[in-house]
Design a protein around this motif. Structure first.
Motif, PDB file in Angstrom:
ATOM      1  N   VAL A  11       0.832  -1.208   0.000  1.00  0.00           N
ATOM      2  CA  VAL A  11       0.000   0.000   0.000  1.00  0.00           C
ATOM      3  C   VAL A  11       0.864   1.255   0.000  1.00  0.00           C
ATOM      4  N   LEU A  12       1.890   1.271   0.832  1.00  0.00           N
ATOM      5  CA  LEU A  12       2.735   2.458   0.945  1.00  0.00           C
ATOM      6  C   LEU A  12       3.629   2.648  -0.279  1.00  0.00           C
ATOM      7  N   CYS A  13       4.172   1.556  -0.801  1.00  0.00           N
ATOM      8  CA  CYS A  13       5.080   1.663  -1.951  1.00  0.00           C
ATOM      9  C   CYS A  13       4.344   1.981  -3.248  1.00  0.00           C
ATOM     10  N   ALA A  14       3.035   1.781  -3.267  1.00  0.00           N
ATOM     11  CA  ALA A  14       2.266   2.017  -4.494  1.00  0.00           C
ATOM     12  C   ALA A  14       2.086   3.499  -4.794  1.00  0.00           C
ATOM     13  N   GLU A  15       2.332   4.360  -3.808  1.00  0.00           N
ATOM     14  CA  GLU A  15       2.057   5.787  -3.982  1.00  0.00           C
ATOM     15  C   GLU A  15       3.340   6.577  -4.218  1.00  0.00           C
ATOM     16  N   HIS A  16       3.210   7.629  -5.009  1.00  0.00           N
ATOM     17  CA  HIS A  16       4.348   8.516  -5.272  1.00  0.00           C
ATOM     18  C   HIS A  16       4.632   9.387  -4.057  1.00  0.00           C
ATOM     19  N   GLY A  17       5.913   9.680  -3.839  1.00  0.00           N
ATOM     20  CA  GLY A  17       6.270  10.561  -2.730  1.00  0.00           C
ATOM     21  C   GLY A  17       7.738  10.941  -2.735  1.00  0.00           C
ATOM     22  N   THR A  18       8.219  11.566  -3.822  1.00  0.00           N
ATOM     23  CA  THR A  18       9.594  12.061  -3.797  1.00  0.00           C
ATOM     24  C   THR A  18       9.692  13.176  -2.761  1.00  0.00           C
ATOM     25  N   SER A  19      10.895  13.405  -2.277  1.00  0.00           N
ATOM     26  CA  SER A  19      11.112  14.394  -1.221  1.00  0.00           C
ATOM     27  C   SER A  19      10.524  15.743  -1.607  1.00  0.00           C
ATOM     28  N   GLY A  20       9.685  16.291  -0.717  1.00  0.00           N
ATOM     29  CA  GLY A  20       9.043  17.570  -0.965  1.00  0.00           C
ATOM     30  C   GLY A  20       7.744  17.473  -1.730  1.00  0.00           C
TER      31      GLY A  20
END
Length: 339
Positions: A11-20
């Motif tokens: 679930v967590l790895c499926a979403e985008h989230g680059t720093s900032g």
């Protein structure tokens, strides 16, 4: 056997989230922390779930960073290729020919350009710096400019896949695996109604300096903290490493860490039959512990690491059993009242 840990990780790895730019993965973390008494989202520091006794003298911070490495678009050239630079420590060796997801006005699929071996004329081509590579999204310059802007993010993409045994591989396991560990630990402890205040923080911007953990620790004023990040496991070409995948949590010792917490973690691992490994560092840890430990008047801080192969590539590898054992060890730490 480790279904809940695997579910959290996916679930967590499926979403985008680059720093900032962690907004998408914030929503996933917020949903997973809904069992807490309060859940807050702050763009600068991350997602925080709090439960337990809010008036207790013992205030325990659990931290893992939710951001991932990636790239930022710096230009669109005359042929429609996206020029980028790195956000965090992208391994440029993994880029040529790799699939990429670009987060513009629409989510686009691209590929990092690479020169075919047929055209290299027998000369070995060196891997260019990230800023000299380009992403092909299949559009002309005019078309690309309608969908992509300077400042938009891109990541090398590989969805989490199960390997043999308990191992998983994919993008962003650094450090979504750590986030899964602290959420899982909180699940275990919340059912036992702990007589302390537990603060679970999925923090921002670790890959570019640790600002999220620094800000949130200052606000929450914990009396002690445990951070979970990834560290290096044995793999071909790195025989000098000692940690094994499947060998258990890596308990850190460093001048930047609280030795009493490290020793306590060892004691609890032995008492609860949890396998563990030791990791010694001479000074800074290279994790959020370095920022957490010096917040306000100082915070006693411990570090537990998830053994990982292929760090900072699209094919990071972790073992779900190690992660479950980290959650068990943290839960034991929270429920134990002894130093």
């Amino acid at each position: 056997m480790f279904e809940e840990m695997e579910r959290l990780t996916r679930v967590l790895c499926a979403e985008h989230g680059t720093s900032g730019c962690e907004d998408d993965v914030f929503e996933a973390a917020k949903r997973e922390l809904a069992f807490c008494d309060t859940v807050t989202v702050d763009e600068l520091s991350g997602v925080t779930g709090i439960f337990g006794n809010p008036d207790a003298k013992r205030r325990i911070l659990l931290d893992a960073h939710i951001d991932q490495i990636g790239m930022v678009v710096t230009n669109i050239d005359e042929n429609g290729f996206l020029r980028v630079t790195n956000v965090g420590g992208v391994d440029r060796r993994t880029m040529p020919g790799s699939p990429v997801t670009v987060y513009g006005k629409e989510t686009l699929t691209g590929v990092v350009c690479t020169l075919p071996p047929h055209l290299m004329q027998g000369k070995e081509e060196k891997i260019k710096p990230v800023s000299e590579q380009a992403i092909d999204v299949g559009l002309s310059r005019e078309e690309a400019e309608q969908l992509v802007s300077i400042g938009d993010r891109a990541v090398l993409t590989c969805t989490v896949r199960k390997l043999m045994g308990n191992r998983v591989s994919g993008t962003a396991l650094d450090d979504r695996s750590g986030c899964a560990c602290i959420i899982r630990a909180a699940q275990m402890v919340q059912e036992k109604d702990p007589d302390c205040c537990v603060m679970v923080v999925c923090s921002t911007r670790e890959e570019v300096g640790g600002q999220g953990a620094q800000i949130r620790t200052y606000t929450l004023e914990p009396t002690e903290a445990i951070a979970v990040d990834v560290s290096f496991a044995k793999q071909p070409g790195a025989q000098n490493l000692n940690a094994e995948l499947g060998g258990g949590p890596m308990i850190g010792f460093s001048a930047a860490l609280d030795r009493r917490i490290s020793k306590k973690l060892i004691r609890l691992a032995k008492e609860n039959d949890i396998p563990y490994q030791l990791e010694a560092m001479g000074g800074r840890t290279g994790t959020n512990c370095d920022e957490i430990g010096v917040s306000r008047g100082g915070v006693r801080t411990g570090l537990i690491s998830v053994p990982q192969r292929n760090m900072h590539t699209p094919a990071e590898v972790c073992d779900l059993e190690d992660m479950e054992n980290i959650a068990k060890l943290i839960a034991a730490y929270i429920m134990d009242g002894k130093d």
